[in-house]
Design a protein around this motif. Structure first.
Motif, short mmCIF file in Angstrom:
data_model
loop_
_atom_site.label_atom_id
_atom_site.label_comp_id
_atom_site.label_asym_id
_atom_site.label_seq_id
_atom_site.Cartn_x
_atom_site.Cartn_y
_atom_site.Cartn_z
N GLY A 114 0.80 -1.22 0.00
CA GLY A 114 0.00 0.00 0.00
C GLY A 114 0.83 1.27 0.00
O GLY A 114 0.29 2.37 -0.16
N ASP A 115 2.14 1.16 0.19
CA ASP A 115 3.03 2.32 0.18
C ASP A 115 3.82 2.35 -1.12
O ASP A 115 3.91 1.35 -1.83
CB ASP A 115 4.02 2.25 1.35
N ALA A 116 4.41 3.50 -1.39
CA ALA A 116 5.29 3.66 -2.55
C ALA A 116 6.47 4.53 -2.14
O ALA A 116 6.35 5.35 -1.22
CB ALA A 116 4.54 4.30 -3.71
N VAL A 117 7.60 4.34 -2.79
CA VAL A 117 8.80 5.13 -2.51
C VAL A 117 9.41 5.63 -3.81
O VAL A 117 9.23 5.03 -4.86
CB VAL A 117 9.86 4.32 -1.73
N THR A 118 10.12 6.74 -3.70
CA THR A 118 10.88 7.25 -4.84
C THR A 118 12.21 6.54 -4.85
O THR A 118 12.93 6.53 -3.84
CB THR A 118 11.09 8.76 -4.72
N VAL A 119 12.55 5.92 -5.98
CA VAL A 119 13.84 5.26 -6.11
C VAL A 119 14.71 6.10 -7.04
O VAL A 119 14.21 6.69 -8.00
CB VAL A 119 13.73 3.80 -6.62
N PRO A 120 16.00 6.16 -6.77
CA PRO A 120 16.89 6.94 -7.62
C PRO A 120 16.95 6.41 -9.04
O PRO A 120 16.56 5.28 -9.32
CB PRO A 120 18.26 6.79 -6.95
N ALA A 121 17.45 7.24 -9.92
CA ALA A 121 17.64 6.86 -11.32
C ALA A 121 18.64 5.72 -11.42
O ALA A 121 19.51 5.56 -10.56
CB ALA A 121 18.15 8.06 -12.11
N PRO A 122 18.54 4.92 -12.48
CA PRO A 122 19.50 3.82 -12.65
C PRO A 122 20.93 4.29 -12.88
O PRO A 122 21.87 3.64 -12.45
CB PRO A 122 19.00 3.07 -13.87
N SER A 123 21.11 5.43 -13.55
CA SER A 123 22.45 5.96 -13.80
C SER A 123 22.69 7.16 -12.91
O SER A 123 21.79 7.98 -12.69
CB SER A 123 22.60 6.39 -15.26
N GLU A 124 23.90 7.25 -12.41
CA GLU A 124 24.25 8.36 -11.55
C GLU A 124 24.20 9.67 -12.33
O GLU A 124 24.78 9.79 -13.40
CB GLU A 124 25.65 8.14 -10.97
N SER A 125 23.48 10.61 -11.78
CA SER A 125 23.32 11.91 -12.42
C SER A 125 24.56 12.77 -12.19
O SER A 125 25.25 12.62 -11.20
CB SER A 125 22.09 12.60 -11.83
N THR A 126 24.80 13.68 -13.10
CA THR A 126 25.92 14.62 -12.94
C THR A 126 25.44 15.95 -12.40
O THR A 126 26.22 16.87 -12.26
CB THR A 126 26.63 14.84 -14.28
N SER A 127 24.15 16.06 -12.08
CA SER A 127 23.62 17.33 -11.58
C SER A 127 24.14 17.62 -10.18
O SER A 127 24.47 16.69 -9.43
CB SER A 127 22.10 17.32 -11.58
N PRO A 128 24.21 18.91 -9.78
CA PRO A 128 24.73 19.27 -8.47
C PRO A 128 23.94 18.68 -7.30
O PRO A 128 24.50 18.42 -6.25
CB PRO A 128 24.66 20.79 -8.44
N ASP A 129 22.63 18.46 -7.47
CA ASP A 129 21.84 17.93 -6.37
C ASP A 129 21.75 16.41 -6.40
O ASP A 129 20.86 15.81 -5.82
CB ASP A 129 20.44 18.55 -6.36
N ARG A 130 22.72 15.77 -7.05
CA ARG A 130 22.78 14.32 -7.16
C ARG A 130 22.74 13.65 -5.80
O ARG A 130 22.16 12.58 -5.64
CB ARG A 130 24.06 13.94 -7.91
N SER A 131 23.31 14.28 -4.78
CA SER A 131 23.36 13.66 -3.46
C SER A 131 21.99 13.57 -2.81
O SER A 131 21.80 12.83 -1.86
CB SER A 131 24.32 14.42 -2.56
N ALA A 132 21.00 14.30 -3.31
CA ALA A 132 19.66 14.25 -2.73
C ALA A 132 18.98 12.91 -3.00
O ALA A 132 18.16 12.47 -2.23
CB ALA A 132 18.82 15.39 -3.28
N CYS A 133 19.31 12.27 -4.11
CA CYS A 133 18.68 11.01 -4.49
C CYS A 133 19.70 10.18 -5.26
O CYS A 133 19.99 10.48 -6.43
CB CYS A 133 17.45 11.30 -5.33
#
Length: 197
Positions: free
Chosen positions: A126-145
């Motif tokens: 009954g719950d859902a979660v946000t999962v990170p992208a499969p590839s590591e992002s190069t964006s500055p806020d990458r550490s958030a997810c």
């Protein structure tokens, strides 16, 4: 998916496992094929449960799992919390085990031991979660997810409630220090467990 694999990236088999949790796995895989840096929301309960811990306490749990225990399943970081992927049914069973072992938050006893484990959020059916992208992002806020231990197989090992209870208790005990001097910054130790693989 990108052809150059990185240890913090999800493998194609790991992506297939994650996508299998959703109602439309092929749509999720198609989205990731087009946008490998896109996080998605997936339901819990059938393929995995997720135990969410405050970031620094979660790091201590990971330390216990990797140094003294069986290791961990996939682990992600999202908005200041650690998401420990666990066996289905863990979200229902873990709070009861913690309460039975007197590590739960119900009753709010004044004992130091009870207050040593911060509230763990258990996400199951009954719950859902946000999962990170499969590839590591190069964006500055990458550490958030991001992934700390990325899924790399279609059948990853997932810890059950007993293993996570053990890790939480050990992490709480490792954080307790008896001293007449003010404690040092205990949470300063930061490491990336994906490098231990």
């Amino acid at each position: 998916m990108s052809s150059a694999w990185n240890a913090s990236d999800v493998t194609p088999d790991g992506a297939a496992w994650l996508a299998s949790a959703g109602t439309y796995p092929r749509s999720t895989l198609a989205l990731w094929e087009e946008r490998p840096d896109a996080p998605v929301v997936l339901p819990c309960g059938s393929v995995f449960d997720v135990v969410s811990a405050p970031a620094m306490f979660g790091r201590r749990m990971l330390d216990r799992l990797w140094d003294d225990g069986p290791g961990s399943g996939p682990v992600a970081q999202f908005r200041g919390r650690m998401l420990l992927f666990a066996a289905p049914g863990t979200a229902q069973r873990l709070p009861a085990l913690m309460e039975w072992e007197e590590w739960g938050t119900r009753g709010s006893r004044e004992a130091t031991r009870t207050n040593a484990v911060p509230p763990l959020l258990c996400h199951g059916t009954g719950d859902a979660v946000t999962v990170p992208a499969p590839s590591e992002s190069t964006s500055p806020d990458r550490s958030a997810c991001r992934w700390l231990v990325a899924p790399d197989t279609r059948q990853p090992w997932l810890p059950g409630p007993e293993v996570l209870l053990w890790a939480a208790v050990r992490a709480a005990r490792s954080g307790v220090r008896i001293s007449i001097f003010p404690p040092a910054d205990q949470d300063a130790k930061v490491y990336d467990v994906s490098r231990r693989r």
